[in-house]
Design an enzyme around this catalytic site. Sequence first.
Site, PDB file in Angstrom:
ATOM      1  N   THR A   1       0.499  -1.174   0.209  1.00 17.99           N
ATOM      2  CA  THR A   1      -0.348   0.602   0.180  1.00 17.99           C
ATOM      3  C   THR A   1       0.884   0.982  -0.136  1.00 17.99           C
ATOM      4  O   THR A   1       0.893   2.015  -0.724  1.00 17.99           O
ATOM      5  CB  THR A   1      -1.282   0.063   1.324  1.00 17.99           C
ATOM      6  OG1 THR A   1      -1.963  -0.715   1.200  1.00 17.99           O
ATOM      7  CG2 THR A   1      -1.540   1.564   1.483  1.00 17.99           C
TER       8      THR A   1
ATOM      9  N   ASN B   1      -5.755  -8.887  -7.963  1.00 14.15           N
ATOM     10  CA  ASN B   1      -5.696  -9.415  -6.654  1.00 14.15           C
ATOM     11  C   ASN B   1      -6.982 -10.516  -6.001  1.00 14.15           C
ATOM     12  O   ASN B   1      -7.215 -11.119  -5.930  1.00 14.15           O
ATOM     13  CB  ASN B   1      -5.392  -8.138  -5.333  1.00 14.15           C
ATOM     14  CG  ASN B   1      -6.869  -7.372  -5.533  1.00 14.15           C
ATOM     15  OD1 ASN B   1      -7.306  -7.048  -6.252  1.00 14.15           O
ATOM     16  ND2 ASN B   1      -7.169  -7.261  -3.814  1.00 14.15           N
TER      17      ASN B   1
ATOM     18  N   THR C   1      13.186   6.221   9.936  1.00  8.86           N
ATOM     19  CA  THR C   1      14.554   4.612  10.301  1.00  8.86           C
ATOM     20  C   THR C   1      14.643   3.385   9.235  1.00  8.86           C
ATOM     21  O   THR C   1      13.383   2.584   9.926  1.00  8.86           O
ATOM     22  CB  THR C   1      14.920   4.617  11.442  1.00  8.86           C
ATOM     23  OG1 THR C   1      15.425   5.409  12.199  1.00  8.86           O
ATOM     24  CG2 THR C   1      15.687   3.593  12.141  1.00  8.86           C
TER      25      THR C   1
ATOM     26  N   GLN D   1       0.625  -8.976  -5.919  1.00  2.43           N
ATOM     27  CA  GLN D   1      -0.292 -10.385  -6.180  1.00  2.43           C
ATOM     28  C   GLN D   1       1.270 -11.420  -7.337  1.00  2.43           C
ATOM     29  O   GLN D   1       1.231 -12.187  -7.526  1.00  2.43           O
ATOM     30  CB  GLN D   1      -1.273 -10.062  -6.765  1.00  2.43           C
ATOM     31  CG  GLN D   1      -2.024  -9.907  -5.726  1.00  2.43           C
ATOM     32  CD  GLN D   1      -2.328 -10.789  -4.026  1.00  2.43           C
ATOM     33  OE1 GLN D   1      -2.158 -11.799  -4.298  1.00  2.43           O
ATOM     34  NE2 GLN D   1      -2.706  -9.660  -3.729  1.00  2.43           N
TER      35      GLN D   1
ATOM     36  N   CYS E   1      -8.331  -5.977   2.278  1.00  2.00           N
ATOM     37  CA  CYS E   1      -8.772  -4.617   2.134  1.00  2.00           C
ATOM     38  C   CYS E   1      -9.976  -4.124   2.500  1.00  2.00           C
ATOM     39  O   CYS E   1     -10.460  -3.263   2.719  1.00  2.00           O
ATOM     40  CB  CYS E   1      -7.844  -4.153   1.304  1.00  2.00           C
ATOM     41  SG  CYS E   1      -6.288  -4.470   1.661  1.00  2.00           S
TER      42      CYS E   1
END
Length: 381
Positions: free
Chosen positions: A70, A152, A240, A182, A328
């Site tokens: 995403t 997907n 980081t 995918q 999702c």
Amino acid sequence: MLYLDNAATTPVRAEVLEAMMPFLTHRFGNPSSHHTTGESAAEALDDARARVARVLGMRRSDVVFTSGGTEANNLAVKGIAIAAQIGRDAGHLITTPIEHESILESASYLMRVHGFGVTHVPVDSSGRIDPGAVAAAVRGDTALVSFGYANNEVGTVQDAAAIVAAVRSVSPRAAVHIDAVQAAGWLPLSMAELGADAISIAGHKLGAPKGTGALGVRGRIPIEPLLHGGGQENGRRSGTEDVAGAVALATALDLAEAERDADAVAVAALRDAFIAQVLRTVPSAELTGDPVHRLPGTASFTFAGTSGEAVLLELERRGVVSSSGSACAAGSDEPSHVLLAMGIPAGLAQTAVRFTFPHGLRTPLDAVAAAVASSVAAVGS
């Protein structure tokens, strides 16, 4: 319990866990720190970047580690489009109506906030994109074309190289981004062959932990960062770096790439036998997606006269875990936007069930097909 929802996520592979463990324990350093502990982490991060770049056929400096698919899609779509817009009037973006929400919502954001025009090129009844239709949609101000290599929900695979070539034939300026979340592990990812400018992958589809991913973006393509701060990832994604996650992603990608050809052939044969048995034994079953150009590990159906959610509950009672589509969109009462875009009526779309098989599958799926038949019969009775 047999888990057949691998398009949603996969378990972490033992080899991946072993590879990342040192960077969660004694090699825990911050790769930006200028001491031996930090330098050890920085070396591992650079090695992971080089390994991912090798699979993608890109330079190591082209790889940006992200928190998953995403974020990689958001960075590609928003970052490339906004960078192209700087110093110019509002631009234009091309995508399709069957894309993952991370692409569709990013396009919507660009339209609402930055004034972009967005063209959704339609797909056919199997979910395939016509390269000529994409080329016809390109305008002089088109900044980006973004599409999924493999869907997907229904597993339809696009002729990605042909789509890229079609765009190039009418516009050398428009960038092309491929969502390969995918496709990774099942299909070739070499950008030398695909010809695109950017590509997204996610580790948890490959046996790496959730929260790992990468965007490969060619160095010549300007990209505006979404996260600002310390300028990590060559200024394209501050924060980081997750060294353990990068090592995990690189390890999982290497393993999947080494196994890809043999795995795809073996799993596709089992998939085809499963599809044939379901269509033979379940009168209401209809295959969704392209019957030929589809991911080796995906079989998706509609079952007229049922509820997809009810079929899933019956399947789980029989020891089979699957899904009704994208994780999702789980919990939504709305029919799948992918199936609607393929011309499937809303009522029928809500009967959809998706089975996605693991890498390394070598066991026939006869018992699963029998469970499908009995589950549909129970719901329909």
